[in-house]
Design an enzyme around this catalytic site. Sequence first.
Site, PDB file in Angstrom:
ATOM      1  N   GLU A 182       0.831  -1.212   0.000  1.00 34.41           N
ATOM      2  CA  GLU A 182       0.000   0.000   0.000  1.00 34.41           C
ATOM      3  C   GLU A 182       0.863   1.259   0.000  1.00 34.41           C
ATOM      4  O   GLU A 182       0.808   2.083   0.923  1.00 34.41           O
ATOM      5  CB  GLU A 182      -0.955  -0.006   1.197  1.00 34.41           C
ATOM      6  CG  GLU A 182      -1.952  -1.158   1.129  1.00 34.41           C
ATOM      7  CD  GLU A 182      -3.090  -1.067   2.130  1.00 34.41           C
ATOM      8  OE1 GLU A 182      -2.914  -0.445   3.185  1.00 34.41           O
ATOM      9  OE2 GLU A 182      -4.170  -1.626   1.852  1.00 34.41           O
ATOM     10  N   GLU A 376      -5.374  -8.309  -1.084  1.00 32.59           N
ATOM     11  CA  GLU A 376      -6.081  -8.123   0.195  1.00 32.59           C
ATOM     12  C   GLU A 376      -7.547  -7.825  -0.084  1.00 32.59           C
ATOM     13  O   GLU A 376      -7.861  -7.024  -0.970  1.00 32.59           O
ATOM     14  CB  GLU A 376      -5.519  -6.953   1.007  1.00 32.59           C
ATOM     15  CG  GLU A 376      -4.201  -7.227   1.665  1.00 32.59           C
ATOM     16  CD  GLU A 376      -3.723  -6.066   2.541  1.00 32.59           C
ATOM     17  OE1 GLU A 376      -4.566  -5.374   3.149  1.00 32.59           O
ATOM     18  OE2 GLU A 376      -2.503  -5.854   2.596  1.00 32.59           O
TER      19      GLU A 376
END
Length: 477
Positions: A182, A376
């Site tokens: 991320e 995810e």
Amino acid sequence: MSNTPFPQSFLWGGAIAANQAEGAYLEGGKGLSIVDLLPTGAKRRSIMQGSVPSLTPLEGEFYPSHEAIGFYHRYREDIALFAEMGFKCLRVSIAWARIFPTGEEETPNEQGLRFYDDLFDELLKHGIEPIVTLAHFDVPVNLIEKYGSWRHRKLVGLFERYAKTVLERYKSKVKYWMTFNEINMLLHLPFLGAGLTFEEGDNVEQIKYQAAHHQLVASALAVKACHEIAPGAMIGCMLAAGSFYPFTCNPEDVYQGMEKDRESYFFIDVQSRGEYPGYAKRFFRDHNLAIAMEDGDADLLRGHTVDYIGFSYYSSRTTSTDPEVNKKMTSGNVFGSVANPYLAKSEWGWTVDPLGMRITANQLHDRYQKPLFVVENGFGAHDEVRPDGSIDDGYRIDYLKRHVAAMGEAIEDGVNILGYTCWGPIDIVSASSGEMRKRYGYIYVDRDNEGRGTGDRLKKKSFDWYKNVIATNGAEL
Ligand code: BG6
């Protein structure tokens, strides 16, 4: 298997991160890392944003990552459960500070290297492909103290050495790599994402984008190293995704939605297309940001783009230019989303939007034309253990079912998706809140927010559900 949009090679599995699962925070010669300084409770958010009171753990605070779920010691047992579900892959991260405890050693810590050798061997023994993130919210604390973390160019070379070390060591075991987890989190929670701390008077934007440049160069160097050291492997980037919707069709809202998406795409545009986009250059000009770049950086970025786009998707986001609408923000969302009246929310205020998964995947495909990997996705919820030890997490099955179906639709739309690793297949510490109570797993871990519990593992109802999804290659959801 008929009636499934998922290709035979589709990589079903789960994803965890070293700092949220391993614990053993000082064992095996490991140094302190970012998450070891994040306590539970009210202070956690401001620390994640960069107001860091101390670079050593403080008396009287509880740091959930120090023990986490003890994966460091119990990984064999946990992997056996993943194997029972039929996992084809497991996404893990390597803790940088296990390999280079201060980040600056001349030689790596053999004990740390051996741990991951054993972990990968155990996975491979069960036919589970390791998917490895080089940095998941992870910087050795010594580098934060000495250099101010990624704001300093020094980190680029140190990260490159770390990346080369693990690529060389595990090249025969790992075929899928990712650079920074991320990477866009750096803009929202800069200490969590990149170890950045701030003081009164700092030009925060300048520091963040300078650090971003360093990470982008480091990412390109890791891609270069991967292609040289492990030519058969693939290396990707990793975006916290979830497209922004304009709250209305007012062009002002639509434009703002585009800008908000670009805040995140900026990173992937560089990592995947190999150069700073025009809108970023304009942003720097308009905000008087002067990003120091070295000769050769542009060539590095251009020459070493990623092989695939990894992304997390939990929910979509919504934005508005209307001050009245902006009074209703969703709680718990670091991306600054206003509440979407069409969508339900989890107990932690995260909106539930399966169609958003299809939209986001299609947009990423249209933009980059590279394979995607959903690394995810999941539903954080509180689970109740019944007296007989059973756990009925139908709400989680419902969330996952709808998201997997939406991913299947995206594949039918022509989007190339390599695999799906749902977040936290076994309960782990929540990154944003530090709680254990916010659970994502198919496997329950008996541990509470204060670290009490036996640590025992229990199968939830979703365990068999996911096992069947994998066994039928997504034909039965
Ligand atoms: C992502 C992170 O932001 O979301 C994970 O990569 C994190 O580390 C996950 O755990 C879920 O968020 P949370 O805050 O519910 O744990």
